[in-house]
Design an enzyme around this catalytic site. Structure first.
Site, PDB file in Angstrom:
ATOM      1  N   GLY A   1      73.244  68.073  56.653  1.00  0.00           N
ATOM      2  CA  GLY A   1      73.825  66.751  56.379  1.00  0.00           C
ATOM      3  C   GLY A   1      72.729  65.754  56.063  1.00  0.00           C
TER       4      GLY A   1
ATOM      5  N   ARG B   1      87.726  62.693  68.212  1.00  0.00           N
ATOM      6  CA  ARG B   1      86.728  63.573  67.593  1.00  0.00           C
ATOM      7  C   ARG B   1      87.278  64.972  67.372  1.00  0.00           C
ATOM      8  NH1 ARG B   1      83.746  60.745  71.583  1.00  0.00           N
ATOM      9  NH2 ARG B   1      82.407  59.153  70.684  1.00  0.00           N
TER      10      ARG B   1
ATOM     11  N   GLN C   1      77.015  78.468  59.653  1.00  0.00           N
ATOM     12  CA  GLN C   1      75.626  78.109  60.001  1.00  0.00           C
ATOM     13  C   GLN C   1      75.117  78.910  61.199  1.00  0.00           C
ATOM     14  OE1 GLN C   1      75.329  73.799  60.017  1.00  0.00           O
ATOM     15  NE2 GLN C   1      75.779  73.715  57.821  1.00  0.00           N
TER      16      GLN C   1
ATOM     17  N   VAL D   1      75.046  67.974  66.415  1.00  0.00           N
ATOM     18  CA  VAL D   1      75.430  66.563  66.437  1.00  0.00           C
ATOM     19  C   VAL D   1      76.824  66.383  65.841  1.00  0.00           C
ATOM     20  CG1 VAL D   1      74.823  64.258  65.562  1.00  0.00           C
ATOM     21  CG2 VAL D   1      73.009  65.819  66.309  1.00  0.00           C
ATOM     22  N   GLY D   2      77.131  67.138  64.795  1.00  0.00           N
ATOM     23  CA  GLY D   2      78.421  67.014  64.087  1.00  0.00           C
ATOM     24  C   GLY D   2      79.585  67.221  65.042  1.00  0.00           C
TER      25      GLY D   2
ATOM     26  N   ASP E   1      75.788  59.270  74.729  1.00  0.00           N
ATOM     27  CA  ASP E   1      76.630  58.814  75.843  1.00  0.00           C
ATOM     28  C   ASP E   1      75.748  58.425  77.035  1.00  0.00           C
ATOM     29  OD1 ASP E   1      79.133  59.786  74.444  1.00  0.00           O
ATOM     30  OD2 ASP E   1      78.030  61.654  74.648  1.00  0.00           O
TER      31      ASP E   1
ATOM     32  N   HIS F   1      81.648  65.564  74.777  1.00  0.00           N
ATOM     33  CA  HIS F   1      81.352  64.338  74.022  1.00  0.00           C
ATOM     34  C   HIS F   1      82.666  63.875  73.394  1.00  0.00           C
ATOM     35  CE1 HIS F   1      79.486  61.377  71.488  1.00  0.00           C
ATOM     36  NE2 HIS F   1      79.918  61.979  70.396  1.00  0.00           N
TER      37      HIS F   1
HETATM   38  N1  LIG Z   1      77.302  63.901  68.982  1.00  0.00           N
HETATM   39  C1  LIG Z   1      77.207  62.609  68.783  1.00  0.00           C
HETATM   40  O1  LIG Z   1      76.869  61.854  69.714  1.00  0.00           O
HETATM   41  C2  LIG Z   1      77.496  61.996  67.453  1.00  0.00           C
HETATM   42  C3  LIG Z   1      77.996  62.738  66.421  1.00  0.00           C
HETATM   43  N2  LIG Z   1      78.279  62.184  65.202  1.00  0.00           N
HETATM   44  C4  LIG Z   1      78.803  63.067  64.158  1.00  0.00           C
HETATM   45  O2  LIG Z   1      77.755  63.428  63.256  1.00  0.00           O
HETATM   46  C5  LIG Z   1      78.315  63.838  62.017  1.00  0.00           C
HETATM   47  C6  LIG Z   1      77.569  63.218  60.843  1.00  0.00           C
HETATM   48  O3  LIG Z   1      77.745  61.822  60.835  1.00  0.00           O
HETATM   49  P1  LIG Z   1      77.206  60.908  59.629  1.00  0.00           P
HETATM   50  O4  LIG Z   1      75.812  61.239  59.284  1.00  0.00           O
HETATM   51  O5  LIG Z   1      77.561  59.514  59.978  1.00  0.00           O
HETATM   52  O6  LIG Z   1      78.184  61.402  58.465  1.00  0.00           O
HETATM   53  P2  LIG Z   1      78.003  61.298  56.882  1.00  0.00           P
HETATM   54  O7  LIG Z   1      79.320  61.577  56.263  1.00  0.00           O
HETATM   55  O8  LIG Z   1      77.261  60.046  56.508  1.00  0.00           O
HETATM   56  O9  LIG Z   1      77.015  62.500  56.564  1.00  0.00           O
HETATM   57  C7  LIG Z   1      77.390  63.836  56.735  1.00  0.00           C
HETATM   58  C8  LIG Z   1      76.675  64.628  55.666  1.00  0.00           C
HETATM   59  O10 LIG Z   1      76.923  66.007  55.920  1.00  0.00           O
HETATM   60  C9  LIG Z   1      77.039  66.639  54.669  1.00  0.00           C
HETATM   61  N3  LIG Z   1      77.720  67.932  54.847  1.00  0.00           N
HETATM   62  C10 LIG Z   1      79.048  68.187  54.900  1.00  0.00           C
HETATM   63  N4  LIG Z   1      79.267  69.510  55.021  1.00  0.00           N
HETATM   64  C11 LIG Z   1      78.060  70.098  55.059  1.00  0.00           C
HETATM   65  C12 LIG Z   1      77.622  71.441  55.155  1.00  0.00           C
HETATM   66  N5  LIG Z   1      78.495  72.452  55.222  1.00  0.00           N
HETATM   67  N6  LIG Z   1      76.293  71.687  55.159  1.00  0.00           N
HETATM   68  C13 LIG Z   1      75.409  70.684  55.052  1.00  0.00           C
HETATM   69  N7  LIG Z   1      75.756  69.387  54.936  1.00  0.00           N
HETATM   70  C14 LIG Z   1      77.061  69.096  54.951  1.00  0.00           C
HETATM   71  C15 LIG Z   1      77.805  65.635  53.799  1.00  0.00           C
HETATM   72  O11 LIG Z   1      77.623  65.908  52.424  1.00  0.00           O
HETATM   73  C16 LIG Z   1      77.181  64.323  54.249  1.00  0.00           C
HETATM   74  O12 LIG Z   1      76.067  63.963  53.429  1.00  0.00           O
HETATM   75  C17 LIG Z   1      79.803  63.451  62.102  1.00  0.00           C
HETATM   76  O13 LIG Z   1      80.561  64.612  62.421  1.00  0.00           O
HETATM   77  C18 LIG Z   1      79.831  62.455  63.231  1.00  0.00           C
HETATM   78  O14 LIG Z   1      81.103  62.384  63.836  1.00  0.00           O
HETATM   79  C19 LIG Z   1      78.042  60.860  64.971  1.00  0.00           C
HETATM   80  C20 LIG Z   1      77.527  60.064  65.961  1.00  0.00           C
HETATM   81  C21 LIG Z   1      77.226  60.568  67.283  1.00  0.00           C
HETATM   82  O1  LIG Z   2      82.598  58.222  67.809  1.00  0.00           O
HETATM   83  C1  LIG Z   2      82.338  58.920  66.807  1.00  0.00           C
HETATM   84  O2  LIG Z   2      83.169  59.494  66.093  1.00  0.00           O
HETATM   85  C2  LIG Z   2      80.888  59.110  66.482  1.00  0.00           C
HETATM   86  C3  LIG Z   2      80.281  59.547  67.748  1.00  0.00           C
HETATM   87  O3  LIG Z   2      80.375  60.676  68.133  1.00  0.00           O
HETATM   88  C4  LIG Z   2      79.751  58.504  68.621  1.00  0.00           C
HETATM   89  O4  LIG Z   2      79.429  57.399  68.198  1.00  0.00           O
HETATM   90  O5  LIG Z   2      79.630  58.813  69.812  1.00  0.00           O
END
Ligand SMILES: NC(=O)C1=CN([C@@H]2O[C@H](COP(=O)(O)OP(=O)(O)OC[C@H]3O[C@@H](n4cnc5c(N)ncnc54)[C@H](O)[C@@H]3O)[C@@H](O)[C@H]2O)C=CC1
Ligand SMILES: O=C([O-])CC(=O)C(=O)O
Length: 326
Positions: free
Chosen positions: A11, A98, A112, A129-130, A159, A187
């Protein structure tokens, strides 16, 4: 100068990566003496945008950036990877939980996991992270049978940081005074932020706060912080998520601070009665490039009930993706 290590980031053209990659290349994750080769994965339509990110990384002239690979093939991006940060996945929008992302994102993590199994270093440290991060980490882990399940972790550190910050603010102390916060479980909105073992400037946190504030303000605020950011910003947290990923990997690789815990979503060994094999948020300490769950924490009935509720949700998420779990 140390030999470079390979850091895969998926990503890589997304929001979180736009903060994350630059901090990794600046040495904030693995140390100011550790050169890195960034192996960046994107989907094919985003490769042009990824090229722009790589151009900007070039333009930073980072002394520690020893090379870059941009690819839409996980078998290339994970080749010999020492670290893998699996960020690439769809983020949620307003009104979604989520776990509503499971259907859209789960398949990414089985592909992956297999690619990591086939191509990464046998000691690869994986951070998912996703979202939904814990269950995606479980999917990746189960699709990588040749790798140690302990190599797969999910991000709970955001968190954890949120809880520290809320508590510091409430008690009027510095963030540096807050030690041994725990986020148990998933999460998600069922996570359990536990401060019964937390100290603030040497005093037990529960002596400094009211039970009513703890139950009805602090816990929901931490649980719902991601949704509050989405509402305010119109997009999910990005820089703070990247920061949490840096902290998680830095501590795992270089060791966590003495006298403190860090929360990591890790493979349950049955500690605290949590079903073995779930990826569950536990208090951990990191030393010599390895993590361990902090043993012997006393739990009251309130805590036990909250820990069981978030465990139940993780089991339900797991059962919903059975077809992706070999
Ligand atoms: N665990 C946590 O605490 C947190 C998790 N997240 C999650 O992180 C993820 C990414 O968030 P953002 O960067 O804001 O999203 P974003 O949409 O800006 O970026 C995600 C990127 O992943 C790419 N992508 C999609 N499928 C893919 C694949 N199969 N292989 C490689 N790349 C791929 C997309 O093209 C995009 O560029 C989301 O699922 C979000 O919910 C976000 C914040 C906190
Ligand atoms: O809330 C969401 O979807 C993004 C995330 O995981 C966070 O900010 O903790």
């Amino acid at each position: 100068m140390k030999a470079p290590v390979r850091v895969a980031v998926t990503g890589a053209a997304g929001q979180i990566s736009y903060s994350l990659l630059f901090r990794i290349a600046a040495g904030e994750m693995l140390g100011k003496d550790q050169p890195v080769i960034l192996q960046m994965l994107e989907i094919t339509p985003a490769l042009e945008a990824l090229k722009g990110v790589a151009m900007e990384l070039d333009d930073c002239a980072f002394p520690l950036l020893a090379g870059m690979v941009c690819s839409d093939d996980p078998n290339v991006a994970f080749k010999d990877a020492d670290y893998a940060l699996l960020v690439g996945a769809r983020p949620r929008g307003p009104g979604m939980e989520r776990k509503d992302l499971l259907e859209a994102n789960a398949a990414i993590f089985s592909v992956q996991g297999k690619a990591l199994n086939d191509h990464a270093s046998r000691d690869v440290k994986v951070l998912v992270v996703g979202n939904p991060a814990n269950t995606n980490a479980l999917i990746a882990q189960r699709n990588a049978p040749d790798l140690d399940p302990r190599n797969f972790t999910a991000m709970m550190r955001l968190d954890h940081n949120r809880a520290m910050s809320q508590l510091a603010e409430k008690t009027g102390k510095s963030i540096n005074d807050v030690k041994q916060v725990i986020i148990w479980g998933n999460h998600s909105a069922t996570q359990y932020p536990d401060v019964h073992n937390t100290s603030v400037a040497g005093t037990n946190a529960m002596e400094l706060i009211e039970q009513d504030w703890y139950e009805n303000d602090f816990i929901p605020t931490v649980q719902q912080r991601g949704a509050a950011i989405i509402k305010a910003r119109g997009a999910s947290s990005a820089a703070s998520a990247a920061n949490a990923a840096i902290f998680h990997m830095r501590d795992w690789a270089l060791g966590s601070a003495d006298g403190d815990y860090v929360t990591m979503g890790v493979y349950s060994d049955g500690s605290y009665g949590i079903e073995e094999g779930l990826i569950y948020g536990f208090p951990c300490v990191c030393k010599n490039g390895d993590w361990s769950i902090v043993p012997g924490i006393e739990l009251n009935d309130f805590s036990k009930a909250k820990m069981a509720a978030t465990e139940t949700e993780l089991k339900e998420e797991r059962d919903g993706v059975k077809h992706l779990l070999p």
